[in-house]
Structures are given as structure tokens and as C-alpha cells.
Design a protein around this motif. Structure first.
Motif, PDB file in Angstrom:
ATOM      1  N   SER A 211       0.832  -1.205   0.000  1.00  0.00           N
ATOM      2  CA  SER A 211       0.000   0.000   0.000  1.00  0.00           C
ATOM      3  C   SER A 211       0.865   1.252   0.000  1.00  0.00           C
ATOM      4  O   SER A 211       0.528   2.246  -0.651  1.00  0.00           O
ATOM      5  N   SER A 215       1.056   3.947  -3.099  1.00  0.00           N
ATOM      6  CA  SER A 215       0.834   5.360  -2.774  1.00  0.00           C
ATOM      7  C   SER A 215       1.989   6.229  -3.264  1.00  0.00           C
ATOM      8  O   SER A 215       1.767   7.318  -3.805  1.00  0.00           O
ATOM      9  N   ARG A 321      -9.489   4.535  -2.365  1.00  0.00           N
ATOM     10  CA  ARG A 321      -8.466   3.500  -2.451  1.00  0.00           C
ATOM     11  C   ARG A 321      -8.951   2.219  -1.774  1.00  0.00           C
ATOM     12  O   ARG A 321      -9.428   2.245  -0.641  1.00  0.00           O
ATOM     13  N   SER A 342      -6.439   8.354   2.225  1.00  0.00           N
ATOM     14  CA  SER A 342      -5.344   7.721   1.506  1.00  0.00           C
ATOM     15  C   SER A 342      -4.446   6.982   2.472  1.00  0.00           C
ATOM     16  O   SER A 342      -4.519   7.154   3.698  1.00  0.00           O
TER      17      SER A 342
END
Length: 349
Positions: A211, A215, A321, A342
Motif C-alpha cells: 500500500s 501510494s 483507495r 489515503s
């Protein structure tokens, strides 16, 4: 702040520097070691060759969705599922090595004081751990799988190095490789107890750290693409869907040895990858978040949208997301799920 850092922030903005700082601190404070955080010899994690959880999902795996696969004996379904699972893991390890090569080429060109340097090194460290974790899992599954298809296997060292000199394309490729695996693994975890426990534990760790990597790639593109000229930006708009479609094929489609080993008819492989309505839905579903990103970056226009559609990877965008894919859009609207922040925001908490 040093003079070089000041110049860097002036060019890319304080928000990007803050995001990199949060991601770097997250890599320090919330990290995993495959030999500390997985008890490989724990009885509850032991792999069983007869475990029905090796059977491929009929909803999430394109081969598992075929009538041919579902008509096989339970023992045969387990054998095929175990081989396919191990091979996808092997492919993931190979892709991580390509990413590391590209990032290393990129960071060694950065000026002193670049916050990208620190985070990229953190990411490469985590990817090395992932390769170790994946290979340990493959060894314990006990299936001698080849991983990547032959052409990509031979080209991968060159692809990684070349990516370091075309850094925008490198990060598009990083997303093209990471997003399908991340989407697939999250969907499998959401299904509950459908995976052997050791496979599930590896997926959990990979999702948690990946993740951050996704990002970063997204934040990188958000600050670098606006600095491109109109021609380069137009080329990126075309490269984005091409990279997504090419890499999902390399990662999710098994090599020819797979069909030969299990006597899978050619028409079944064609149906699974990606000729049937079900498999095309699965394919397009991998990229909802990438379509959202392309729109946010100004890379989605009539020409590029037509390309996404021609490649079979067009479809709805996501609202946040990690939003689960739903077959019926009305179901998604009815759930009224809150928009989650996020990953950068999560790490800051």
C-alpha cells in the motif's frame, strides 16, 4: 532544511515532501521481516497438499471461473490451484526484482537532499524482504514453478535498467505490475477463510507494505507529470493503458508449461485469458483505481479512453483507495460507505 532540499521543495511542493516523509517514517515504524513476523514452522501454518483451500476461486480467478476447471475432480482442482498459486507468487518475486533494478538506477541519479532517495531505499529494502518471503513460501509449497513467461524472463534485467532512465514510464510500469496483484490479493482476503493460512499470512504482509509502494508511485506521478511538456504528457497518456495491459498479461497469465502440465485445452486457456465475459470483467476490474488516477492526472481523454476500451481494461472508476469491486453499481450506491483516507493519511495516524 539544506539548500538542495529547499530547491527540491520549491520545484515539487511541500505536500509531496510531507508525503515522502510520512511514507519513510511508516517504513521505519510499521515494517515486517519475513523471518521474524512469520512463524514458518508453526503447526497452524503448515501446508496440506489435500487442503481444499487450494481450489481456485470461481469469482476471482479467471481459470477458476471456467466450466472446464469446475468439472475437474477435487484432487485435480487442488493440484492446478496449488501450481497456479505458487507460480503467481514466483512471478511476483521476479517483478519485485525488476522494480528494484529500476529504482536503483533512478535513485543514483538524484541530487543530494532529495527526499525521494530515502523513501526509494526503504521501498527497495521491503521489496527484498518480499522476494525472500515469496521464495520461502514457494519452497514450502514444494512445486517447481518457472514464474515469468520466457520472453519477459529474458528481458527483465534490461527492462529494469531501462526504466531507471525513463522514470515516468518506470513508475507507470510499477503500478501496472503492483496493482493487479494487490487487487487480487485484497479480494481473496475479503472472501474470508478461502486460502491456506500460510498463503494468507504472506498476502497480509504484502498488502500492508505494498500500500505504501502504490501510494508513492501515485504521488510521484502527480508531481512529475505536470512538469512534462505537451508531447511527453500525451505519450504518457498512451503509455499508461499499454503498460497496464501488457504487465497484467505477464503477471496473471501462466506460462505455456502450465497448460502442458495439466492438459488444459487451448480453448480453455483462451476463455480464461481473456476471451469470456467473466474473464473480461475480472481483467477490467483490476484497474478501477488506475482509471481514477489517469483521470486525475489529465491522461484520460477521448483518444486514450478509446485505447483503454480497445485493450479491454476500461470501466468505472473507484471512489476511494481499496474500494471492493461490485458487479451491480446500484449495490455500491446503496452501501453508502464512507470515503476512507489515503494510505498516506493512515500512516500519519
Amino acid at each position: 532544511m539544506t539548500l538542495s532540499q529547499s530547491s527540491w521543495v520549491e520545484r515539487y511542493g511541500p505536500d509531496y515532501q510531507q508525503a515522502l516523509s510520512i511514507l519513510s517514517e511508516g517504513s521505519v515504524r510499521r515494517k515486517f521481516d519475513p523471518y521474524l513476523d512469520i512463524d514458518w514452522d508453526a503447526p497452524e501454518l503448515a501446508l496440506d497438499d489435500n487442503d481444499p483451500r487450494w481450489v481456485l476461486s470461481s469469482e476471482l480467478d479467471p481459470l477458476g471461473a471456467t466450466e472446464w476447471y469446475r468439472s475437474q475432480s477435487p484432487r485435480r482442482q487442488i493440484e492446478i490451484g496449488k501450481w497456479r498459486t505458487a507460480n503467481v507468487v514466483k512471478v511476483g518475486a521476479a517483478f519485485e526484482s525488476v522494480l528494484i533494478r529500476g529504482l536503483m538506477q533512478y535513485v543514483m541519479k538524484l541530487r543530494n537532499g532529495s527526499p525521494e532517495f530515502r523513501y526509494c531505499l526503504h521501498e527497495m529494502t521491503e521489496e527484498c524482504n518480499h522476494i525472500q518471503m515469496f521464495q520461502e513460501l514457494i519452497n514450502r509449497i514444494g512445486v517447481d514453478v518457472p514464474g515469468m513467461r520466457p520472453a519477459f524472463r529474458r528481458l527483465s534485467p534490461l527492462i529494469g535498467v531501462a526504466g531507471g532512465y525513463a522514470h515516468i514510464i518506470l513508475f507507470l510500469g510499477i503500478l501496472g505490475g503492483e496493482e493487479p496483484i494487490d487487487h487480487y490479493q485484497k479480494a481473496m482476503i475479503r472472501q474470508g477463510e478461502t486460502l491456506p493460512p500460510l498463503v494468507e499470512r504472506v498476502m497480509q504482509i504484502h498488502i500492508a507494505e505494498e500500500s505504501r509502494h502504490i501510494s508513492f508511485a501515485e504521488e510521484f506521478l502527480r508531481v512529475h507529470i505536470p512538469n512534462l511538456g505537451p508531447v511527453d504528457k500525451a505519450l504518457c497518456g498512451l503509455a499508461f493503458p499499454l503498460a497496464m495491459r501488457w504487465l497484467v498479461g505477464e503477471i496473471m497469465v501462466p506460462p505455456a508449461e502450465f497448460a502442458e502440465r495439466f492438459d488444459i485445452p487451448a480453448e480453455v486457456m483462451d476463455e480464461a485469458f481473456w476471451d469470456s465475459p467473466v474473464s473480461r470483467r475480472i481483467l477490467a476490474g483490476y484497474f478501477g483505481e488506475m482509471r481514477t488516477l489517469a483521470r486525475e492526472l489529465g491522461l484520460m481523454n477521448p483518444l486514450t479512453r478509446a485505447l483503454w476500451e480497445a485493450l479491454g481494461i476500461d470501466g468505472p472508476t473507484t471512489r476511494y483507495r481499496g474500494e471492493p469491486q461490485r458487479r451491480n453499481p446500484a449495490v455500491a450506491a446503496a452501501t453508502q460507505l464512507p470515503v476512507v483516507g489515503s494510505v498516506v493519511g493512515w500512516l500519519a495516524a
